[in-house]
Design an enzyme around this catalytic site. Structure first.
Site, PDB file in Angstrom:
ATOM      1  N   GLY A  18       0.783  -1.240   0.000  1.00 46.30           N
ATOM      2  CA  GLY A  18       0.000   0.000   0.000  1.00 46.30           C
ATOM      3  C   GLY A  18       0.813   1.289   0.000  1.00 46.30           C
ATOM      4  O   GLY A  18       0.319   2.322   0.455  1.00 46.30           O
ATOM      5  N   ASP A  38      -3.549  -7.091  -6.044  1.00 47.46           N
ATOM      6  CA  ASP A  38      -2.214  -7.705  -5.997  1.00 47.46           C
ATOM      7  C   ASP A  38      -2.394  -9.217  -5.852  1.00 47.46           C
ATOM      8  O   ASP A  38      -3.353  -9.667  -5.226  1.00 47.46           O
ATOM      9  CB  ASP A  38      -1.404  -7.156  -4.813  1.00 47.46           C
ATOM     10  CG  ASP A  38       0.097  -7.361  -4.999  1.00 47.46           C
ATOM     11  OD1 ASP A  38       0.821  -6.360  -5.178  1.00 47.46           O
ATOM     12  OD2 ASP A  38       0.554  -8.530  -4.995  1.00 47.46           O
ATOM     13  N   GLU A  62      -3.861  -9.438 -15.220  1.00 43.44           N
ATOM     14  CA  GLU A  62      -4.119  -9.827 -16.619  1.00 43.44           C
ATOM     15  C   GLU A  62      -5.549 -10.352 -16.803  1.00 43.44           C
ATOM     16  O   GLU A  62      -6.001 -10.512 -17.934  1.00 43.44           O
ATOM     17  CB  GLU A  62      -3.080 -10.851 -17.103  1.00 43.44           C
ATOM     18  CG  GLU A  62      -2.988 -12.156 -16.331  1.00 43.44           C
ATOM     19  CD  GLU A  62      -2.262 -12.027 -14.986  1.00 43.44           C
ATOM     20  OE1 GLU A  62      -1.783 -10.917 -14.648  1.00 43.44           O
ATOM     21  OE2 GLU A  62      -2.210 -13.028 -14.254  1.00 43.44           O
ATOM     22  N   SER A  80       2.668   0.259  -9.652  1.00 40.97           N
ATOM     23  CA  SER A  80       4.098  -0.068  -9.741  1.00 40.97           C
ATOM     24  C   SER A  80       4.233  -1.499 -10.230  1.00 40.97           C
ATOM     25  O   SER A  80       4.295  -2.414  -9.425  1.00 40.97           O
ATOM     26  CB  SER A  80       4.822   0.070  -8.407  1.00 40.97           C
ATOM     27  OG  SER A  80       3.983   0.463  -7.366  1.00 40.97           O
ATOM     28  N   CYS A  83       9.300  -4.892 -11.285  1.00 43.83           N
ATOM     29  CA  CYS A  83      10.446  -4.177 -11.856  1.00 43.83           C
ATOM     30  C   CYS A  83      11.572  -5.099 -12.314  1.00 43.83           C
ATOM     31  O   CYS A  83      12.480  -4.662 -13.014  1.00 43.83           O
ATOM     32  CB  CYS A  83      10.978  -3.189 -10.816  1.00 43.83           C
ATOM     33  SG  CYS A  83      11.339  -3.980  -9.249  1.00 43.83           S
TER      34      CYS A  83
HETATM   35  N1  SAH Z   1       3.861  -0.424  -4.722  1.00 38.31           N
HETATM   36  C1  SAH Z   1       3.791  -1.682  -4.009  1.00 38.31           C
HETATM   37  C2  SAH Z   1       4.761  -2.733  -4.478  1.00 38.31           C
HETATM   38  C3  SAH Z   1       4.781  -3.059  -5.932  1.00 38.31           C
HETATM   39  S1  SAH Z   1       5.874  -4.411  -6.275  1.00 38.31           S
HETATM   40  C4  SAH Z   1       4.016  -1.397  -2.517  1.00 38.31           C
HETATM   41  O1  SAH Z   1       4.025  -0.255  -2.096  1.00 38.31           O
HETATM   42  O2  SAH Z   1       4.198  -2.364  -1.766  1.00 38.31           O
HETATM   43  C5  SAH Z   1       4.977  -5.258  -7.497  1.00 38.31           C
HETATM   44  C6  SAH Z   1       3.749  -5.987  -6.953  1.00 38.31           C
HETATM   45  O3  SAH Z   1       3.057  -6.531  -8.072  1.00 38.31           O
HETATM   46  C7  SAH Z   1       4.059  -7.168  -6.025  1.00 38.31           C
HETATM   47  O4  SAH Z   1       3.412  -6.964  -4.807  1.00 38.31           O
HETATM   48  C8  SAH Z   1       3.488  -8.388  -6.767  1.00 38.31           C
HETATM   49  O5  SAH Z   1       2.869  -9.311  -5.898  1.00 38.31           O
HETATM   50  C9  SAH Z   1       2.454  -7.755  -7.688  1.00 38.31           C
HETATM   51  N2  SAH Z   1       2.177  -8.475  -8.937  1.00 38.31           N
HETATM   52  C10 SAH Z   1       3.078  -8.961  -9.815  1.00 38.31           C
HETATM   53  N3  SAH Z   1       2.450  -9.512 -10.872  1.00 38.31           N
HETATM   54  C11 SAH Z   1       1.113  -9.348 -10.665  1.00 38.31           C
HETATM   55  C12 SAH Z   1      -0.043  -9.695 -11.418  1.00 38.31           C
HETATM   56  N4  SAH Z   1       0.054 -10.315 -12.588  1.00 38.31           N
HETATM   57  N5  SAH Z   1      -1.253  -9.386 -10.913  1.00 38.31           N
HETATM   58  C13 SAH Z   1      -1.363  -8.756  -9.713  1.00 38.31           C
HETATM   59  N6  SAH Z   1      -0.298  -8.400  -8.960  1.00 38.31           N
HETATM   60  C14 SAH Z   1       0.929  -8.688  -9.429  1.00 38.31           C
END
Ligand code: SAH
Length: 402
Positions: A18, A38, A62, A80, A83
């Site tokens: 979050g 997520d 997706e 986000s 990465c």
């Molecule tokens: N901004 C967030 C972190 C992002 S890191 C924070 O503050 O914590 C990227 C996130 O994308 C991870 O938590 C991972 O579980 C999620 N993620 C990766 N692929 C995903 C997908 N296909 N669908 C949903 N969530 C995904």
């Protein structure tokens, strides 16, 4: 379309623990997170613990459909995406990487929306700005009539002693930005100057707090780039305005910190560990590997101020670096290093460096490693909160303030 006085309906994608939601909170804007999404159950438990009222979906991004997105009537997307496909040290598989698929799906949906959001903010690692995925993002934004501004920013520029250079893009439909857009910026528009100072942390202690016994050793240590009392980024820019780390460190007893002592198997890496002291003004970027690894994963705090211990360790290091010799390190060397009392930053300290508010907490069952993992994936709340404000700021807001 939302203006700054309406409630902004936000969709938080890849919501993790979050970070984006906390940035909204800090921004002071009126908002409602209509859904956070997520797939990681550990991160989701932490998110739900901190935002129990928020609708949180544990599904793959997706799988979202255009009609579902349209029905949400969102004003803003904060996201986000993973990465790993773009990190400079990684394989850089970019859009070929399976982990980019869900983001490409969002890009496919965007032009098909009847109600596209007015605002988009995306955060990613440095390296994203030269990726094919970024080209795809830009062409989608242009196709949908968004204006955009890209940034490469580090918390060091905001007085926060933590190196974490990240790529950000702000995109806006229908309304113009309140500042002149340009190519990728490494600074903020002048308009944001008043918001730069982070309010939550206490002010930095005075330089006189540096113990006499350590003054002597500051420069020789700095020679190896391991200990810095000035904040400097990878390109050598110096940020003298940073707070000292002491403003972010926990007050704890020896017992409290014993769980966080660096184990012997990692102390062997002594010469490459980024060691910091409470009066320093920088620590390195914490990754999700922190806690299990130390090299390249984040800094270590030196708890001992004992001059003899420091001198012995300094000599050991000088030898190892200059003679390129650390084969045959055994108990004797380890006992020298142990005397420095090196420890990991605690998850609470990392959360503070990422500017999470003090109200942020973990559910009881979260393990220390899980905390390090999710924090390593997260973002700097203060930096994002400023960017959110810049994103919604209108030219009318600016003229009414002048
Ligand atoms: N901004 C967030 C972190 C992002 S890191 C924070 O503050 O914590 C990227 C996130 O994308 C991870 O938590 C991972 O579980 C999620 N993620 C990766 N692929 C995903 C997908 N296909 N669908 C949903 N969530 C995904």
């Amino acid at each position: 379309m939302a203006s700054t006085v309406d409630v902004i309906r936000v969709l938080e994608l890849y919501s993790g623990i979050g970070g984006m939601h906390f940035a909204l909170l800090e921004s002071g804007l009126k908002y409602e997170v209509v859904a956070a999404i997520d797939i990681n159950p550990v991160a989701n438990k932490i998110y739900a613990h901190n935002f129990p009222q928020c609708k949180l979906l544990e599904i793959g991004i997706e799988t979202l459909t255009v009609s579902w997105l349209d029905d949400l009537r969102i004003d803003m997307i904060l996201m986000s995406p993973p990465c790993q496909p773009f990190t400079r040290v990684g394989k850089k598989r970019d859009c070929e990487d399976g982990r980019t698929r869900s983001f490409l799906h969002i890009l496919n949906c965007l032009p098909k929306l009847n109600n596209p959001p007015s605002y988009i903010l995306l955060e990613n690692v440095r390296g994203f700005e030269v990726s094919k995925t970024r080209e795809w993002l830009i062409s989608t934004l242009e196709e949908c009539n968004y204006q955009y501004q890209e940034f490469l920013l580090t918390p060091l520029q905001f007085g926060i002693p933590n190196s974490r250079c990240r790529y950000y893009i702000l995109a806006k439909r229908a309304e113009k930005f309140a500042f002149q857009t340009d190519s990728v910026r490494a600074d903020l528009p002048y308009l944001a100057t008043d918001w730069l100072v982070h309010k939550e942390t206490s002010s930095a202690p005075l330089k006189s707090e540096i113990p006499e016994s350590l003054q002597l050793f500051l420069n020789p240590w700095a020679k190896y780039g391991q200990i810095m009392h000035q904040a400097e980024d990878e390109e050598g820019h110096i940020y003298p305005g940073c707070k000292t780390l002491s403003a972010f460190l926990e007050d704890g007893t020896v017992e409290y910190f014993s769980e966080f002592l660096i184990p012997d198997k990692l102390l062997h890496l002594f010469i490459v560990i980024d060691i910091v002291l409470p009066f320093h003004r920088k620590c390195s970027c914490f990754t999700k590997r922190y806690g299990r690894f130390i090299q390249g994963a984040g800094s270590a705090v030196q708890m001992s101020y004992d001059a003899e211990a420091l001198e012995a360790a300094y000599n050991l290091k000088t030898n190892a670096v200059e003679m390129k010799n650390r084969s045959g390190w055994g108990d004797e060397e380890l006992s020298v290093i142990r005397k420095l009392k090196l420890r990991f930053f605690t998850p609470t300290e990392i959360a503070r460096l990422l500017c999470f508010p003090e109200s942020f907490s973990f559910p009881e069952a979260t393990t220390t490693h899980q905390k390090y993992r999710v924090l390593g994936n997260s973002l700097n709340v203060h930096v994002v909160s400023i960017l959110i404000r810049l994103l919604v700021l209108t030219t009318t807001d600016v003229s009414s303030h002048s």
